[in-house]
Scaffold this motif. Structure first.
Motif, PDB file in Angstrom:
ATOM      1  N   SER A 144       0.829  -1.208   0.000  1.00  0.00           N
ATOM      2  CA  SER A 144       0.000   0.000   0.000  1.00  0.00           C
ATOM      3  C   SER A 144       0.862   1.255   0.000  1.00  0.00           C
ATOM      4  CB  SER A 144      -0.941   0.005   1.208  1.00  0.00           C
ATOM      5  OG  SER A 144      -1.867  -1.042   1.093  1.00  0.00           O
ATOM      6  N   ARG A 145       1.927   1.249   0.797  1.00  0.00           N
ATOM      7  CA  ARG A 145       2.840   2.409   0.823  1.00  0.00           C
ATOM      8  C   ARG A 145       3.504   2.629  -0.529  1.00  0.00           C
ATOM      9  NH1 ARG A 145       5.738   1.221   6.581  1.00  0.00           N
ATOM     10  NH2 ARG A 145       4.019   1.918   7.891  1.00  0.00           N
ATOM     11  N   GLY A 146       3.677   1.561  -1.276  1.00  0.00           N
ATOM     12  CA  GLY A 146       4.257   1.659  -2.614  1.00  0.00           C
ATOM     13  C   GLY A 146       3.219   1.923  -3.693  1.00  0.00           C
ATOM     14  N   ASN A 147       1.975   2.214  -3.270  1.00  0.00           N
ATOM     15  CA  ASN A 147       0.869   2.487  -4.182  1.00  0.00           C
ATOM     16  C   ASN A 147       0.556   1.295  -5.087  1.00  0.00           C
ATOM     17  OD1 ASN A 147      -1.192   4.242  -4.912  1.00  0.00           O
ATOM     18  ND2 ASN A 147      -0.058   5.036  -6.655  1.00  0.00           N
ATOM     19  N   ILE A 148       0.754   0.092  -4.569  1.00  0.00           N
ATOM     20  CA  ILE A 148       0.441  -1.136  -5.291  1.00  0.00           C
ATOM     21  C   ILE A 148      -0.974  -1.557  -4.908  1.00  0.00           C
ATOM     22  CG2 ILE A 148       1.099  -3.552  -5.661  1.00  0.00           C
ATOM     23  CD1 ILE A 148       3.216  -1.519  -6.637  1.00  0.00           C
ATOM     24  N   ARG A 149      -1.833  -1.690  -5.898  1.00  0.00           N
ATOM     25  CA  ARG A 149      -3.237  -2.049  -5.657  1.00  0.00           C
ATOM     26  C   ARG A 149      -3.593  -3.438  -6.191  1.00  0.00           C
ATOM     27  NH1 ARG A 149      -2.955   1.082  -2.117  1.00  0.00           N
ATOM     28  NH2 ARG A 149      -3.191   3.308  -2.379  1.00  0.00           N
ATOM     29  N   PRO A 186      -0.166 -13.827   3.820  1.00  0.00           N
ATOM     30  CA  PRO A 186      -1.310 -13.148   4.436  1.00  0.00           C
ATOM     31  C   PRO A 186      -2.471 -12.979   3.469  1.00  0.00           C
ATOM     32  CG  PRO A 186       0.322 -11.543   3.780  1.00  0.00           C
ATOM     33  CD  PRO A 186       0.914 -12.901   3.484  1.00  0.00           C
ATOM     34  N   SER A 187      -3.627 -12.786   4.045  1.00  0.00           N
ATOM     35  CA  SER A 187      -4.786 -12.423   3.243  1.00  0.00           C
ATOM     36  C   SER A 187      -4.650 -10.934   2.932  1.00  0.00           C
ATOM     37  CB  SER A 187      -6.067 -12.690   4.039  1.00  0.00           C
ATOM     38  OG  SER A 187      -7.171 -12.191   3.343  1.00  0.00           O
ATOM     39  N   LEU A 188      -4.544 -10.602   1.683  1.00  0.00           N
ATOM     40  CA  LEU A 188      -4.386  -9.203   1.287  1.00  0.00           C
ATOM     41  C   LEU A 188      -5.774  -8.618   1.073  1.00  0.00           C
ATOM     42  CD1 LEU A 188      -1.402  -9.642  -1.210  1.00  0.00           C
ATOM     43  CD2 LEU A 188      -1.311  -9.017   1.211  1.00  0.00           C
ATOM     44  N   GLU A 189      -6.284  -7.942   2.097  1.00  0.00           N
ATOM     45  CA  GLU A 189      -7.668  -7.460   2.097  1.00  0.00           C
ATOM     46  C   GLU A 189      -7.910  -6.346   1.077  1.00  0.00           C
ATOM     47  OE1 GLU A 189      -9.975  -8.993   3.855  1.00  0.00           O
ATOM     48  OE2 GLU A 189      -8.493 -10.320   4.762  1.00  0.00           O
ATOM     49  N   ASN A 190      -6.966  -5.428   0.943  1.00  0.00           N
ATOM     50  CA  ASN A 190      -7.166  -4.262   0.086  1.00  0.00           C
ATOM     51  C   ASN A 190      -6.297  -4.268  -1.163  1.00  0.00           C
ATOM     52  OD1 ASN A 190      -9.077  -2.954   1.868  1.00  0.00           O
ATOM     53  ND2 ASN A 190      -7.346  -2.706   3.250  1.00  0.00           N
ATOM     54  N   ILE A 191      -5.656  -5.396  -1.415  1.00  0.00           N
ATOM     55  CA  ILE A 191      -4.825  -5.550  -2.608  1.00  0.00           C
ATOM     56  C   ILE A 191      -5.421  -6.675  -3.443  1.00  0.00           C
ATOM     57  CG2 ILE A 191      -2.506  -6.045  -3.499  1.00  0.00           C
ATOM     58  CD1 ILE A 191      -2.400  -3.614  -1.699  1.00  0.00           C
ATOM     59  N   LEU A 238       8.263  -5.360 -18.178  1.00  0.00           N
ATOM     60  CA  LEU A 238       7.044  -4.559 -18.063  1.00  0.00           C
ATOM     61  C   LEU A 238       7.244  -3.285 -17.246  1.00  0.00           C
ATOM     62  CD1 LEU A 238       4.527  -7.459 -17.338  1.00  0.00           C
ATOM     63  CD2 LEU A 238       4.736  -6.152 -19.465  1.00  0.00           C
ATOM     64  N   GLN A 239       8.430  -3.113 -16.678  1.00  0.00           N
ATOM     65  CA  GLN A 239       8.733  -1.987 -15.795  1.00  0.00           C
ATOM     66  C   GLN A 239       7.771  -1.942 -14.603  1.00  0.00           C
ATOM     67  OE1 GLN A 239       8.897   1.448 -18.406  1.00  0.00           O
ATOM     68  NE2 GLN A 239      10.913   0.866 -19.121  1.00  0.00           N
ATOM     69  N   LYS A 240       7.568  -3.129 -14.012  1.00  0.00           N
ATOM     70  CA  LYS A 240       6.731  -3.274 -12.816  1.00  0.00           C
ATOM     71  C   LYS A 240       7.616  -3.581 -11.613  1.00  0.00           C
ATOM     72  CE  LYS A 240       2.805  -3.124 -15.142  1.00  0.00           C
ATOM     73  NZ  LYS A 240       1.888  -2.003 -15.028  1.00  0.00           N
ATOM     74  N   GLU A 241       7.140  -3.253 -10.436  1.00  0.00           N
ATOM     75  CA  GLU A 241       7.866  -3.584  -9.217  1.00  0.00           C
ATOM     76  C   GLU A 241       7.853  -5.099  -9.024  1.00  0.00           C
ATOM     77  OE1 GLU A 241       9.722  -1.616  -7.811  1.00  0.00           O
ATOM     78  OE2 GLU A 241       8.892   0.387  -7.905  1.00  0.00           O
ATOM     79  N   LEU A 299      -0.364  -8.033 -17.835  1.00  0.00           N
ATOM     80  CA  LEU A 299      -1.011  -6.965 -18.602  1.00  0.00           C
ATOM     81  C   LEU A 299      -2.528  -7.134 -18.627  1.00  0.00           C
ATOM     82  CD1 LEU A 299       1.491  -6.627 -21.590  1.00  0.00           C
ATOM     83  CD2 LEU A 299       1.073  -4.946 -19.772  1.00  0.00           C
ATOM     84  N   GLU A 300      -3.000  -8.368 -18.836  1.00  0.00           N
ATOM     85  CA  GLU A 300      -4.444  -8.615 -18.878  1.00  0.00           C
ATOM     86  C   GLU A 300      -5.124  -8.236 -17.574  1.00  0.00           C
ATOM     87  OE1 GLU A 300      -5.037 -12.710 -19.963  1.00  0.00           O
ATOM     88  OE2 GLU A 300      -4.674 -12.326 -22.094  1.00  0.00           O
ATOM     89  N   HIS A 301      -4.442  -8.489 -16.458  1.00  0.00           N
ATOM     90  CA  HIS A 301      -5.034  -8.210 -15.147  1.00  0.00           C
ATOM     91  C   HIS A 301      -4.686  -6.820 -14.629  1.00  0.00           C
ATOM     92  CE1 HIS A 301      -6.645 -12.225 -14.604  1.00  0.00           C
ATOM     93  NE2 HIS A 301      -5.492 -12.720 -15.008  1.00  0.00           N
ATOM     94  N   GLY A 302      -3.841  -6.101 -15.336  1.00  0.00           N
ATOM     95  CA  GLY A 302      -3.466  -4.755 -14.905  1.00  0.00           C
ATOM     96  C   GLY A 302      -2.665  -4.747 -13.615  1.00  0.00           C
ATOM     97  N   ALA A 303      -1.783  -5.716 -13.450  1.00  0.00           N
ATOM     98  CA  ALA A 303      -0.998  -5.824 -12.216  1.00  0.00           C
ATOM     99  C   ALA A 303      -0.028  -4.652 -12.087  1.00  0.00           C
ATOM    100  CB  ALA A 303      -0.229  -7.142 -12.202  1.00  0.00           C
ATOM    101  N   ASP A 304       0.060  -4.114 -10.872  1.00  0.00           N
ATOM    102  CA  ASP A 304       1.014  -3.051 -10.565  1.00  0.00           C
ATOM    103  C   ASP A 304       2.381  -3.626 -10.205  1.00  0.00           C
ATOM    104  OD1 ASP A 304      -0.989  -0.995 -10.718  1.00  0.00           O
ATOM    105  OD2 ASP A 304      -1.678  -1.635  -8.739  1.00  0.00           O
ATOM    106  N   ALA A 305       2.389  -4.870  -9.735  1.00  0.00           N
ATOM    107  CA  ALA A 305       3.630  -5.504  -9.290  1.00  0.00           C
ATOM    108  C   ALA A 305       3.515  -7.006  -9.465  1.00  0.00           C
ATOM    109  CB  ALA A 305       3.910  -5.166  -7.830  1.00  0.00           C
TER     110      ALA A 305
END
Length: 194
Positions: free
Chosen positions: A29-34, A53-58, A108-111, A82-88
Protein backbone atom coordinates in the motif's frame (compact mmCIF):
# COMPACT_ATOMS: atom_id res chain seq x y z
CA UNK A 1 38.83 -1.48 -24.81
CA UNK A 2 35.57 -1.22 -22.87
CA UNK A 3 36.23 0.82 -19.71
CA UNK A 4 32.63 1.06 -18.53
CA UNK A 5 32.15 -0.11 -14.96
CA UNK A 6 28.57 -0.90 -14.02
CA UNK A 7 27.44 -1.65 -10.50
CA UNK A 8 24.02 -3.05 -9.75
CA UNK A 9 23.01 -3.35 -6.16
CA UNK A 10 20.69 -5.87 -4.57
CA UNK A 11 17.04 -5.37 -3.64
CA UNK A 12 15.88 -1.95 -2.46
CA UNK A 13 14.38 -3.58 0.65
CA UNK A 14 15.54 -6.81 2.29
CA UNK A 15 14.04 -8.45 5.36
CA UNK A 16 14.65 -11.87 6.88
CA UNK A 17 12.64 -12.66 9.99
CA UNK A 18 9.84 -14.86 11.24
CA UNK A 19 6.42 -13.70 10.05
CA UNK A 20 7.98 -11.18 7.66
CA UNK A 21 4.97 -11.46 5.34
CA UNK A 22 2.57 -10.10 7.98
CA UNK A 23 3.42 -6.54 6.85
CA UNK A 24 3.26 -7.26 3.13
CA UNK A 25 -0.04 -5.45 2.59
CA UNK A 26 1.18 -2.34 4.43
CA UNK A 27 4.37 -2.25 2.36
CA UNK A 28 2.48 -2.75 -0.91
CA UNK A 29 0.00 0.00 0.00
CA UNK A 30 2.84 2.41 0.82
CA UNK A 31 4.26 1.66 -2.61
CA UNK A 32 0.87 2.49 -4.18
CA UNK A 33 0.44 -1.14 -5.29
CA UNK A 34 -3.24 -2.05 -5.66
CA UNK A 35 -3.05 -5.23 -7.75
CA UNK A 36 -0.44 -8.00 -7.76
CA UNK A 37 0.25 -11.04 -9.87
CA UNK A 38 1.56 -13.80 -7.59
CA UNK A 39 3.68 -16.24 -9.60
CA UNK A 40 4.33 -19.59 -7.94
CA UNK A 41 4.91 -23.27 -8.52
CA UNK A 42 2.75 -25.96 -6.98
CA UNK A 43 5.28 -27.09 -4.35
CA UNK A 44 6.43 -23.56 -3.56
CA UNK A 45 2.86 -22.46 -2.93
CA UNK A 46 2.21 -25.45 -0.65
CA UNK A 47 5.04 -24.40 1.68
CA UNK A 48 4.29 -20.67 1.41
CA UNK A 49 0.50 -20.64 1.75
CA UNK A 50 0.47 -21.00 5.58
CA UNK A 51 2.67 -17.88 5.81
CA UNK A 52 1.06 -15.80 3.05
CA UNK A 53 -1.31 -13.15 4.44
CA UNK A 54 -4.79 -12.42 3.24
CA UNK A 55 -4.39 -9.20 1.29
CA UNK A 56 -7.67 -7.46 2.10
CA UNK A 57 -7.17 -4.26 0.09
CA UNK A 58 -4.82 -5.55 -2.61
CA UNK A 59 -6.33 -7.43 -5.54
CA UNK A 60 -4.40 -10.68 -5.85
CA UNK A 61 -4.19 -12.84 -8.96
CA UNK A 62 -2.48 -16.22 -8.56
CA UNK A 63 -0.53 -17.60 -11.51
CA UNK A 64 1.05 -21.08 -11.62
CA UNK A 65 4.18 -21.17 -13.72
CA UNK A 66 5.17 -23.92 -16.15
CA UNK A 67 8.51 -24.99 -14.67
CA UNK A 68 11.10 -23.15 -16.76
CA UNK A 69 12.35 -19.60 -17.03
CA UNK A 70 12.03 -19.62 -20.80
CA UNK A 71 11.11 -16.95 -23.34
CA UNK A 72 7.62 -18.45 -23.92
CA UNK A 73 7.01 -18.57 -20.14
CA UNK A 74 8.21 -14.97 -19.71
CA UNK A 75 5.75 -13.92 -22.42
CA UNK A 76 2.95 -15.89 -20.72
CA UNK A 77 3.62 -14.11 -17.39
CA UNK A 78 3.81 -10.72 -19.10
CA UNK A 79 0.50 -11.37 -20.87
CA UNK A 80 -1.20 -12.33 -17.59
CA UNK A 81 0.20 -9.25 -15.82
CA UNK A 82 -1.01 -6.96 -18.60
CA UNK A 83 -4.44 -8.62 -18.88
CA UNK A 84 -5.03 -8.21 -15.15
CA UNK A 85 -3.47 -4.76 -14.91
CA UNK A 86 -1.00 -5.82 -12.22
CA UNK A 87 1.01 -3.05 -10.57
CA UNK A 88 3.63 -5.50 -9.29
CA UNK A 89 4.74 -9.11 -9.59
CA UNK A 90 5.36 -11.34 -6.58
CA UNK A 91 7.58 -14.34 -7.28
CA UNK A 92 7.39 -17.26 -4.83
CA UNK A 93 9.73 -20.17 -5.44
CA UNK A 94 13.23 -21.30 -6.31
CA UNK A 95 15.80 -19.82 -8.66
CA UNK A 96 14.06 -20.34 -11.99
CA UNK A 97 10.78 -18.90 -10.77
CA UNK A 98 12.47 -15.88 -9.19
CA UNK A 99 14.42 -15.30 -12.42
CA UNK A 100 11.12 -15.54 -14.32
CA UNK A 101 9.50 -12.90 -12.10
CA UNK A 102 12.51 -10.59 -12.47
CA UNK A 103 12.59 -10.96 -16.25
CA UNK A 104 8.86 -10.36 -16.76
CA UNK A 105 8.74 -7.54 -14.20
CA UNK A 106 11.72 -5.72 -15.68
CA UNK A 107 10.36 -6.09 -19.19
CA UNK A 108 7.04 -4.56 -18.06
CA UNK A 109 8.73 -1.99 -15.80
CA UNK A 110 6.73 -3.27 -12.82
CA UNK A 111 7.87 -3.58 -9.22
CA UNK A 112 9.10 -7.04 -8.22
CA UNK A 113 8.73 -8.69 -4.82
CA UNK A 114 10.54 -11.99 -4.28
CA UNK A 115 9.82 -14.64 -1.65
CA UNK A 116 12.36 -17.46 -1.99
CA UNK A 117 11.42 -20.99 -0.97
CA UNK A 118 14.95 -22.40 -1.24
CA UNK A 119 18.22 -21.29 0.36
CA UNK A 120 20.33 -22.74 -2.45
CA UNK A 121 20.41 -19.96 -5.03
CA UNK A 122 21.40 -16.32 -5.44
CA UNK A 123 18.44 -15.61 -7.72
CA UNK A 124 16.60 -13.65 -5.03
CA UNK A 125 19.47 -11.17 -4.73
CA UNK A 126 20.96 -10.79 -8.19
CA UNK A 127 19.62 -8.38 -10.85
CA UNK A 128 19.84 -10.97 -13.62
CA UNK A 129 17.86 -13.89 -14.98
CA UNK A 130 19.16 -17.15 -16.41
CA UNK A 131 17.04 -18.09 -19.41
CA UNK A 132 16.47 -21.69 -20.52
CA UNK A 133 14.62 -23.25 -23.41
CA UNK A 134 11.35 -25.10 -22.82
CA UNK A 135 13.31 -28.34 -22.19
CA UNK A 136 15.49 -26.81 -19.48
CA UNK A 137 18.69 -26.28 -21.49
CA UNK A 138 20.63 -23.07 -20.87
CA UNK A 139 20.15 -20.34 -23.49
CA UNK A 140 21.58 -17.10 -21.99
CA UNK A 141 21.46 -14.77 -19.05
CA UNK A 142 19.94 -11.29 -19.08
CA UNK A 143 21.21 -8.49 -16.83
CA UNK A 144 18.38 -6.20 -15.71
CA UNK A 145 18.53 -2.44 -15.43
CA UNK A 146 16.54 -2.44 -12.20
CA UNK A 147 16.98 -4.58 -9.11
CA UNK A 148 14.17 -6.18 -7.15
CA UNK A 149 12.04 -3.85 -5.06
CA UNK A 150 11.56 -6.18 -2.08
CA UNK A 151 13.16 -9.45 -0.98
CA UNK A 152 11.26 -11.06 1.89
CA UNK A 153 12.69 -14.16 3.52
CA UNK A 154 10.47 -16.18 5.84
CA UNK A 155 12.71 -18.68 7.70
CA UNK A 156 9.73 -20.99 8.25
CA UNK A 157 9.39 -21.42 4.50
CA UNK A 158 13.09 -22.22 4.06
CA UNK A 159 12.94 -24.76 6.88
CA UNK A 160 10.35 -26.68 4.87
CA UNK A 161 12.59 -26.96 1.80
CA UNK A 162 14.44 -30.19 0.97
CA UNK A 163 17.62 -30.58 3.03
CA UNK A 164 19.76 -31.05 -0.10
CA UNK A 165 18.92 -27.50 -1.16
CA UNK A 166 19.94 -26.15 2.23
CA UNK A 167 23.25 -28.00 1.94
CA UNK A 168 23.72 -26.59 -1.57
CA UNK A 169 23.10 -23.09 -0.22
CA UNK A 170 25.75 -23.56 2.47
CA UNK A 171 28.22 -24.80 -0.15
CA UNK A 172 27.41 -21.85 -2.41
CA UNK A 173 27.96 -19.42 0.48
CA UNK A 174 31.34 -20.94 1.27
CA UNK A 175 32.34 -20.68 -2.39
CA UNK A 176 31.36 -17.01 -2.44
CA UNK A 177 33.42 -16.38 0.67
CA UNK A 178 36.49 -17.84 -1.04
CA UNK A 179 35.83 -15.75 -4.17
CA UNK A 180 35.37 -12.68 -1.99
CA UNK A 181 38.69 -13.31 -0.30
CA UNK A 182 40.26 -13.73 -3.69
CA UNK A 183 38.88 -10.47 -5.00
CA UNK A 184 39.95 -8.57 -1.92
CA UNK A 185 43.58 -9.60 -2.23
CA UNK A 186 46.22 -8.82 -4.81
CA UNK A 187 46.31 -12.37 -6.14
CA UNK A 188 44.01 -15.35 -5.80
CA UNK A 189 46.94 -17.67 -5.09
CA UNK A 190 47.13 -16.08 -1.62
CA UNK A 191 43.82 -17.68 -0.59
CA UNK A 192 44.37 -20.94 1.26
CA UNK A 193 41.76 -23.39 2.38
CA UNK A 194 42.56 -25.41 5.48
Amino acid sequence: MNTLLEVRSGPAYYACKANVLENLEVKLSRGNIRKVLVIHGQKSWEVTEPFFPSLENIETIFFTYGGECSDPEIERVKKAALEHGADALIGIGGGKLLDLAKSAGNSLQKEIILIPTLASTCAAWTPLSVIYDVNGSYVRYDIHEKSTWMLLIEPGILLNSPINYLRAGIGDTLAKWVRGQCTGRKACHQVRLY
